[in-house]
Structures are given as structure tokens and as C-alpha cells.
Design an enzyme around this catalytic site. Structure first.
Site, PDB file in Angstrom:
ATOM      1  CG  HIS A 128    -116.775  39.648-165.286  1.00  0.00           C
ATOM      2  ND1 HIS A 128    -117.624  38.828-165.992  1.00  0.00           N
ATOM      3  CD2 HIS A 128    -117.555  40.653-164.807  1.00  0.00           C
ATOM      4  CE1 HIS A 128    -118.851  39.322-165.944  1.00  0.00           C
ATOM      5  NE2 HIS A 128    -118.842  40.429-165.217  1.00  0.00           N
ATOM      6  CD  GLU A 129    -116.664  42.516-161.877  1.00  0.00           C
ATOM      7  OE1 GLU A 129    -117.258  43.446-162.447  1.00  0.00           O
ATOM      8  OE2 GLU A 129    -117.242  41.440-161.564  1.00  0.00           O
ATOM      9  CG  HIS A 170    -118.223  45.054-166.445  1.00  0.00           C
ATOM     10  ND1 HIS A 170    -119.155  44.880-167.427  1.00  0.00           N
ATOM     11  CD2 HIS A 170    -118.458  44.081-165.532  1.00  0.00           C
ATOM     12  CE1 HIS A 170    -119.928  43.837-167.118  1.00  0.00           C
ATOM     13  NE2 HIS A 170    -119.518  43.333-165.976  1.00  0.00           N
ATOM     14  CD  GLU A 217    -120.028  46.313-163.519  1.00  0.00           C
ATOM     15  OE1 GLU A 217    -120.040  45.423-162.656  1.00  0.00           O
ATOM     16  OE2 GLU A 217    -120.954  46.469-164.337  1.00  0.00           O
ATOM     17  CG  ASN A 218    -118.590  49.992-157.767  1.00  0.00           C
ATOM     18  OD1 ASN A 218    -119.784  50.010-157.990  1.00  0.00           O
ATOM     19  ND2 ASN A 218    -118.043  49.178-156.885  1.00  0.00           N
ATOM     20  CD  GLU A 255    -122.829  41.901-165.833  1.00  0.00           C
ATOM     21  OE1 GLU A 255    -121.772  41.245-165.922  1.00  0.00           O
ATOM     22  OE2 GLU A 255    -122.950  42.872-165.060  1.00  0.00           O
TER      23      GLU A 255
HETATM   24  N1  BES Z   1    -122.086  43.815-162.526  1.00  0.00           N
HETATM   25  C1  BES Z   1    -121.895  42.578-161.878  1.00  0.00           C
HETATM   26  C2  BES Z   1    -122.220  42.603-160.407  1.00  0.00           C
HETATM   27  C3  BES Z   1    -123.687  42.436-160.112  1.00  0.00           C
HETATM   28  C4  BES Z   1    -124.242  41.167-160.088  1.00  0.00           C
HETATM   29  C5  BES Z   1    -124.490  43.507-159.847  1.00  0.00           C
HETATM   30  C6  BES Z   1    -125.593  41.011-159.829  1.00  0.00           C
HETATM   31  C7  BES Z   1    -125.846  43.352-159.581  1.00  0.00           C
HETATM   32  C8  BES Z   1    -126.395  42.099-159.568  1.00  0.00           C
HETATM   33  C9  BES Z   1    -120.451  42.101-162.014  1.00  0.00           C
HETATM   34  O1  BES Z   1    -119.784  42.605-163.126  1.00  0.00           O
HETATM   35  C10 BES Z   1    -120.482  40.617-162.171  1.00  0.00           C
HETATM   36  O2  BES Z   1    -120.980  40.160-163.145  1.00  0.00           O
HETATM   37  N2  BES Z   1    -119.954  39.864-161.210  1.00  0.00           N
HETATM   38  C11 BES Z   1    -119.986  38.427-161.236  1.00  0.00           C
HETATM   39  C12 BES Z   1    -118.614  37.837-161.307  1.00  0.00           C
HETATM   40  C13 BES Z   1    -118.219  37.461-162.689  1.00  0.00           C
HETATM   41  C14 BES Z   1    -116.831  36.882-162.742  1.00  0.00           C
HETATM   42  C15 BES Z   1    -119.188  36.526-163.359  1.00  0.00           C
HETATM   43  C16 BES Z   1    -120.627  37.978-159.959  1.00  0.00           C
HETATM   44  O3  BES Z   1    -120.752  38.784-159.058  1.00  0.00           O
HETATM   45  O4  BES Z   1    -121.001  36.808-159.867  1.00  0.00           O
HETATM   46 ZN    ZN Z   2    -120.291  41.718-164.899  1.00  0.00          ZN
END
Ligand code: BES
Ligand code: ZN
Length: 801
Positions: A225-226, A229, A192-193, A248
Site C-alpha cells: 500500500h505505502e 503511494h 507513505e512519507n 487512498e
Molecule cells: N496515508 C495513510 C496514513 C494516514 C492515515 C494518514 C490516516 C492520515 C490519516 C496511509 O497510506 C494509509 O492508508 N495507511 C493505512 C494502512 C493501509 C494498509 C490501509 C493505515 O494506516 O491504516
Molecule cells: Zn494510504
């Protein structure tokens, strides 16, 4: 340094673009002509910004960032903020002075106050499509030239969801632009940058007619989701990683709300239960689970927090809270929280206080929610009746899957609330009563007595599965519930039916109900037409099958599944038609029918595969997953090679991932081994996909032991691929071993992990080991009754026919 003084620090810093998947790293892809192209991109969360530039890399140390990138003139660059100016770089040598440099300097506008883990920049040669929101934010989707045609769906979703969130949060999106970019090598699903959201290609791109309904839904969900954030996490950020769940958990809940508003026909809130609540209940029933809030210090401990508890349990308890407070009170609470803390950092308590404020201080939100965030696990709510009277007792006790396993003590580790919760318990009865009572965590109110109509036949707890708990009833009540399901299932919502199935199977696994209850309950499924009850029933039956496949149990369960799905199998047919939910259901049912060996299903699936391979027809997008899998399973080398070639050559990420999963379906161990070995060669299988190859091979009974051997044999090499303190190694290992169900296998597992350090992956392995122990007990105690019980049903049906 002296307090109160301002110091400036200048650091010169050199860094080579790495080949890993975090920090500032290199990614490559092939264009239409087969030319390899390169891009440079970033992924910082949680602790990799420090790899790219010197910084105080902690979420509470927010700063404004000024980013300037010098890069080749033929490329473009992107960062969190819009570009301020692009200027020529003065040539270094005579030649360059004369003709001008091949480089430009891109300077971006100063960012708002933000945390380091949200900084991002990308240098690439991609294409862009864009659109403005009503509130004048420019949204752009950016992808490789050959894939930009697959970006339109994402753009439309992102525009609508952004507009809806601005209304829901009561705060305009604070940046002038939002970019969503598809990165060919990407570890997570998306990141989510702030203003430059990076995605794995399968999470952003969509090709109509090729992407299945589930693939398309996944794109919408990840975007929602993103984008959530951008407010919750980016504008307001947790003080420290121990409150990661705030980020999260909230975004995982908002995924569904966000998509639901744009696509009301997709029944996202029903899917919330099966995708979020149920997997969290499953994991959190282990003694090796952990509280939502935990102390963390080391980067590896921080990485390990990105798990089902932070995401799915977090989302589940917010959902429960919304029901408890009412939709508008929760929304108002969020608005208060975000407005009060924008550009700042928070702890969990701040959210609860804002919610209490939203109810005009009428509800003690923190008192209730602390019992859910500060201790692990959840309650089993037990309804019991005094004789046949009108007096009912409702009580709670911690639900543990391992239950009475030797050496388990349900009060360990110590909890500040002694494993009692403040639970809003809802229930309804066959007389149409619908009520909610509150159980407390303090000694005198952990259980309650209620008086109900004497004529009550059944009671059903946890209406629509909104509460994060399981329910048990006296045997006669289970019988009455099963009768009701068989006579008229429509008195229960789909979510209620799914949850009855789930509770029956889970209580049985914990040794609290005999096998006959889930089996006789399942028989009502011959009349079931909703997605969620089917998904959960098949999930449990498939897990029974996996556990029992060493003996006669596997084929007995297959026969049972074939019997249950027959009606719905005929009803849905093989042609793409119907609502989104029916399409999702069709895929679930047809693939279960094929897996269970239903003859008609296997034959048709094989035929479709042959037709596609002979180039006679195009495959329906919904069927490709299991049809390719069947083709590979039933076929030989030729079929496997054909799919592998398609895997390498397709330019549609959704399709690519279906091909990759199908490659794991072979029955031939040499073929499977060849497949596993390709994970060591980046040019054949990208590092981002190694996890999927190992776990999907392990899910194939022919591949389980091969995957387990591969994982151990190449431990060091796999470990080097992932820069996350071994969290991935833990998750992959857990994925491979968690269906083991013999003491022999358990010994091997324990032996291996005694000798191998697992860092941030330790908890996942501990959880898998606990699961294996539960599996062993189930096989020992229940394998025979499963065969007996399902045979009774299947034979009764045969005799009738
Ligand atoms: N902030 C996370 C990405 C992330 C995941 C960073 C693990 C560091 C370690 C992002 O917002 C996220 O949660 N992405 C999920 C997708 C979401 C739809 C559940 C992912 O990457 O699985
Ligand atoms: Zn997330």
C-alpha cells in the site's frame, strides 16, 4: 504581496516535541535491559506539518525541501532524502571547544518537488538492514536494536514490490533510497512519507513461527500500500483533499495487486472482495454515507475523509473499472496519468481522461465513473422474468439497508444522477452463458430487457463480485441457486458463492428477503472449503448472534454455526499444515467453533492454553489469537495476569497485539474494568492502542456496556489523546455502539451525542445510529423467524443422527 514578485521569508520558530502522535513528536521504548530510550519522529498527514515548522501546508503547494538536523552524536537521523553530510557542531562553551561537541549536524540532500504532508524526519538509535533493487535503489528497513531481526521479511517484500511497481507504472522509483522504519508509538498503520515510510511495529515486523499467516500477510499488504503511494500520491498528488480517495482508493486496490504478484499462492484477489468490497457495500448502504468526492475545508473534515468510502469504495470502483477496460488498458491509463502529471497535482477527472486516452478514446470513462464518485450509495440490480418465458428484465434501484424505515426517503439528499448508475452488469446461467450488459443512469436506459434460453433454471449476477452492487432474484431463482449450491457448488467460483451469501443476508437485513433464504442458503456450507465464503457467512451469523443475544436467538444461532462448521472443523484439524489459504481458514473456523461453543473445540482450546501456561508447549502461531482469548474467558485472575505480564514483556509486536486483544475476553466485569482503566495510563497501554482496547472490550458481550460507560465517563481525556479533530472519537464510539439493538440504548446514544460535540467524528456516529435503527427493526421483525428457521435445520440434523 505583489503578483509576479519573488519574496523571501525567514521565520524563527520554536517548538517543543509533543507527546501526541502527530506533528514532530516523542516516542519511547524499552531496550533489553529495561532502559527507556527516546526517539523523535514525525507524522504530518493531513494537516500537521504546520505544527513542526512554518509552511504553506496544502498538498497543491509543492516545494523542494532542504532539511538539516542537529542532534546528539550518539543518535542517527533520517529524512526523505539521503544524508549529504554530517559535520561537527562547534562547541558552545570552553569545555566543548576543547573536547568537541556531543552534537552533529546532519544535512540531507535537497528533495524533489513535493507536498508538505509527505515530509518526514526521525532521530533515533535504531539498527539498519539493507539491500539494493535491480535498478540500484537502496532499500533499508530500520528498527530498534532488539527488533531488527524481525525486519528481514519486510526488506525482501519491499525490494520485490518496488521492482514490480517500476515495471507496472513504467516509471523508475525517483529517489535514490527508500527507508521503512518501525516506530514504537504510531497512530495509523503506516505513512507513505516519500523515501522515509513510517510504520506501526505490527505493520513492518515479522517473526517466523510467532507471527500468524494473517499477521505476515498484513505486513506485506501495508508495504504494498505505502509503496504504491510513492508513485500514486507522492509523485502525482491530488490538488486538494476532496480528492483524497485518489490516493487512498488507489493504494488500497494496489495492495492486493502488489502482494498478489509476489505471493501468487495467497489468493489476494479473492481476499480483495471480503476485505475491501464487502465492508464498503455494507457502509455505503446507509443513508448517512457520503459520495467519494466531497467538499472539505476544515482539518477535522479532512481527517474524517480517511474512511471506508475513500479507501474501500475507492478501491472497489477502480477494480470494477479494471474489469471494464481490461487490465492493460487500465495499466496504460495509469502510466499516462503518472507521466503527464509527475511532480504536479491532479483532480479525479485527470485519471479518467488518461484512461480514456489509453482506450484510444473508445470508452467514456468519465461518464461512467462520475456516477460512482459524485453520488453516494450503489444500485441493487434486480433480475426478473416475464412468466416462465425467455424474456428477462434487468433493472436498478438504490440499495438502502434502512429501506422502508420510518422517515427515510431514498431520493435524499438530492443526487446529480438521481441514484442511477452506469453499471456493467455481468451474469451467468446454469447453461453456461456468461454475459455483460451496460445499464445507464439516463432515464431511458436504467433498465434493459434481454432474451435468454427458455430452458434456463438459474441466473447468477455480478460474476466474481467484481461490480459494486448487490443483486436480487425472484424467489424461484433463489431456490434454484440454493439447489445448485447443494448439488454441485463448483459451478460457482468461491467469490460467487461468497457474494450469494452476502446478498442474501444483506437483503434480508434490509427487509427485502425472508430469513428463510439466507438460512437455507447457508446450509450448503457443510460442503464449503474456501476461505472467503466462510468468512462472510460467519461475519453475518455472528452479527445475528450479537443482535439476538438478549433473547433465545443467541444460542439458536450458536447451534446453527456449530452444525455448519462441524465438517470443515474436522477436516482442517488443529495442526499447522496446508496452504496459506487453508491456514487462514483454519483460524477462522476454529475460532468460530470455539465461539459457538462446539464442545470439542472449547475443550481443546482450553487444553492448549493450559499446556502453554504451564510451559509445556509452544503455541502454534495460527491459534494464539483465539486460544489466548479462550484461556482468559474461561480462566480467572491468574490467567488474566499471566497474559498481561506476557503483553508487557514480549518483544514481538505481532504477539503483543494478540495478547492485548485476549485481555478483552474476560467474563469478569471487574477485570474488564481494570483493563479499561489502564487505557488512561500511558505507561501500561500506549495511546496508539487505546482504540483497540475500547473496541475489543465492546465486542465482548460482557464488556459492551462497560466500554460504553468508560467512553462517556472519560470523554474529555480520550478526546485529548487524539489530535485529529475527533475522527478517532467518532470511530471508537461507532465501534462500541453499532451492535446496540434496543430503543432504550438508542435513546441513550442520541441523548449523549446531543450534548457532546463530535466534530470530524459526527458522520461515523450518524452511521452507527442508523445501523442501530436497522438492528432494532431486525430484532422486532425477525428474531422469532431466525430462531424458528435455524431450529428446523438443527433439529432435522439431530433427528438424522
Ligand atoms: N496515508 C495513510 C496514513 C494516514 C492515515 C494518514 C490516516 C492520515 C490519516 C496511509 O497510506 C494509509 O492508508 N495507511 C493505512 C494502512 C493501509 C494498509 C490501509 C493505515 O494506516 O491504516
Ligand atoms: Zn494510504
Amino acid at each position: 504581496m505583489k503578483p509576479g514578485k519573488t519574496y523571501s521569508i525567514r521565520l524563527k520558530f520554536m517548538y517543543n516535541l509533543t507527546e501526541g502522535l502527530d506533528g514532530f513528536y516523542l516516542s519511547t521504548y524499552k531496550d533489553k535491559d529495561g532502559q527507556v530510550r527516546t526517539l523523535a519522529t514525525t507524522h504530518f498527514e493531513p494537516t500537521s506539518a504546520r505544527k513542526a515548522f512554518p509552511c504553506f501546508d496544502e498538498p497543491q503547494l509543492k516545494a523542494k525541501f532542504l532539511i538539516t538536523i542537529t542532534h546528539s552524536r550518539s543518535l542517527q537521523s533520517f529524512s526523505n532524502m539521503p544524508k549529504k553530510e554530517e559535520s561537527d557542531v562547534r562547541g558552545k562553551n570552553d569545555q566543548e571547544m576543547r573536547v568537541g561537541s556531543t552534537k552533529v549536524r546532519s544535512e540531507f540532500m535537497e528533495s524533489l518537488e513535493m507536498s508538505t504532508y509527505l515530509v518526514a524526519f526521525v532521530v533515533c538509535d535504531f539498527d539498519i538492514i539493507e539491500k539494493k533493487t535491480d535498478s540500484n535503489v537502496t532499500i533499508r528497513v530500520i528498527a530498534a536494536h532488539d527488533k531488527i531481526s524481525q525486519a528481514k521479511f519486510a526488506l525482501d517484500q519491499a525490494v520485490q514490490i518496488t521492482q514490480n511497481y517500476e515495471r507496472y507504472f513504467g516509471i523508475p522509483f525517483p529517489l535514490p533510497k527508500q527507508d521503512l522504519i518501525a516506530i514504537p508509538d504510531f497512530e495509523a498503520g503506516a505513512m507513505e512519507n516519500w523515501g522515509l515510510i513510517t510504520y506501526r511495529e505490527t505493520a513492518l515486523l515479522n517473526e517466523e513461527g510467532v507471527s500468524s499467516s494473517l499477521d505476515t500477510q498484513w505486513v506485506a499488504v501495508v508495504i504494498a500500500h505505502e509503496l504504491a503511494h510513492q508513485w500514486f500520491g507522492n509523485l502525482v498528488t491530488m490538488q486538494w483533499w476532496n480528492d483524497l480517495w485518489l490516493n487512498e482508493g488507489f493504494a488500497s486496490w494496489m495492495e492486493y495487486k502488489g502482494v498478489d504478484e509476489v505471493e501468487p499462492d495467497w489468493k489476494m484477489m479473492d481476499q480483495f472482495w471480503i476485505n475491501e468490497v464487502e465492508p464498503a457495500l455494507d457502509l455505503d448502504s446507509l443513508q448517512s454515507s457520503h459520495p467519494i468526492s466531497v467538499q472539505v475545508q476544515e482539518p477535522s473534515e479532512i481527517s474524517a475523509l480517511f474512511d471506508y468510502i475513500s479507501y474501500r469504495k475507492g478501491a472497489s470502483i477502480i477494480h470494477m473499472l479494471e474489469q471494464f477496460l481490461g487490465e492493460e488498458h487500465l495499466r496504460k491509463g495509469l502510466e499516462i496519468y503518472l507521466k503527464k502529471n509527475k511532480f504536479k497535482n491532479t483532480v479525479t477527472k485527470d485519471l479518467w481522461n488518461a484512461c480514456t486516452e489509453a482506450t484510444n478514446n473508445t470508452k467514456d470513462v468519465m461518464g461512467m465513473m462520475n456516477t460512482w464518485t459524485l453520488q453516494m450509495g450503489y444500485p441493487l440490480i434486480i433480475f426478473s422474468r416475464i412468466g416462465n418465458s425467455s424474456v428477462w428484465n434487468i433493472t436498478q434501484s438504490r440499495f438502502l439497508l434502512a429501506g422502508q424505515l420510518n422517515g427515510t426517503n431514498s431520493s435524499l439528499p438530492a443526487s446529480p444522477y438521481n441514484y442511477k448508475w452506469n453499471v456493467p452488469v455481468s451474469f451467468k446461467t446454469n447453461l453456461g452463458h456468461s454475459r455483460e450488459i451496460l445499464l445507464g443512469s439516463k432515464d431511458n436506459d436504467t433498465s434493459k430487457v434481454v432474451t435468454l434460453d427458455e430452458k434456463i433454471k438459474w441466473i447468477k449476477g455480478n460474476t466474481d463480485g467484481v461490480g459494486f452492487y448487490r443483486v436480487n432474484y425472484p424467489t424461484q431463482i433463489w431456490t434454484m441457486l440454493i439447489n445448485q449450491l447443494n448439488t454441485d457448488l463448483s459451478v460457482f467460483s468461491g467469490a460467487d458463492r461468497a457474494q450469494l451469501i452476502d446478498d442474501a443476508f444483506s437483503l434480508c437485513m434490509a427487509g427485502l428477503l425472508p430469513v428463510s433464504v439466507p438460512v437455507s442458503l447457508s446450509t450448503y456450507l457443510v460442503k464449503e472449503t474456501d476461505l472467503v465464503p466462510w468468512k462472510i457467512a460467519l461475519r453475518h451469523l455472528k452479527s445475528w448472534k450479537a443482535l439476538l443475544s438478549d433473547g433465545p436467538g443467541g444460542s439458536a444461532v450458536d447451534a446453527f454455526i456449530s452444525f455448519l462448521v462441524e465438517n470443515i472443523y474436522k477436516k482442517l484439524g488443529w495442526f499447522e499444515a496446508g496452504t496459506h489459504e487453508q491456514r487462514l481458514l483454519r483460524t477462522v473456523v476454529l475460532s468460530a467453533a470455539v465461539d459457538a461453543g462446539l464442545k470439542d473445540a472449547v475443550d481443546r482450546s482450553k487444553q492448549i492454553f493450559t499446556d502453554v501456561m504451564d510451559n509445556q508447549s509452544k503455541i502454534s502461531s495460527e491459534l494464539q489469537g483465539f486460544v489466548y482469548c479462550t484461556g482468559v474467558r474461561e480462566g480467572g485472575e491468574e490467567e488474566w495476569n499471566w497474559i498481561f505480564k506476557k503483553y508487557i514483556s514480549t518483544n514481538i509486536p505481532a504477539e503483543k497485539s494478540h495478547f492485548l486483544k485476549a485481555l478483552a475476553c474476560s467474563k469478569d466485569i471487574f477485570t474488564l474494568q481494570r483493563f479499561l482503566d489502564k487505557t488512561l495510563d500511558k505507561s501500561q497501554i500506549r495511546h496508539q492502542d487505546v482504540k483497540s482496547v475500547l473496541t475489543s472490550t465492546a465486542m465482548n458481550p460482557a464488556g459492551t456496556l462497560l466500554a460504553w460507560r468508560q467512553y462517556r465517563k472519560f470523554w474529555d481525556r480520550y478526546n485529548k489523546m487524539f489530535g485529529d479533530g475527533m475522527t478517532n472519537m467518532g470511530n471508537i464510539g461507532a465501534g462500541i455502539i453499532s451492535t446496540f439493538s434496543s430503543s432504550f440504548d438508542l435513546e441513550q446514544v442520541e441523548d449523549f451525542f446531543e450534548k457532546h460535540e463530535t466534530g470530524g467524528g459526527k458522520r461515523a456516529i450518524d452511521q452507527a445510529v442508523e445501523k442501530i435503527k436497522v438492528n432494532i427493526r431486525f430484532v422486532e421483525l425477525s428474531a422469532e423467524s431466525v430462531v424458528g428457521e435455524v431450529n428446523i435445520i438443527v433439529n432435522r440434523r439431530k433427528n438424522l443422527a
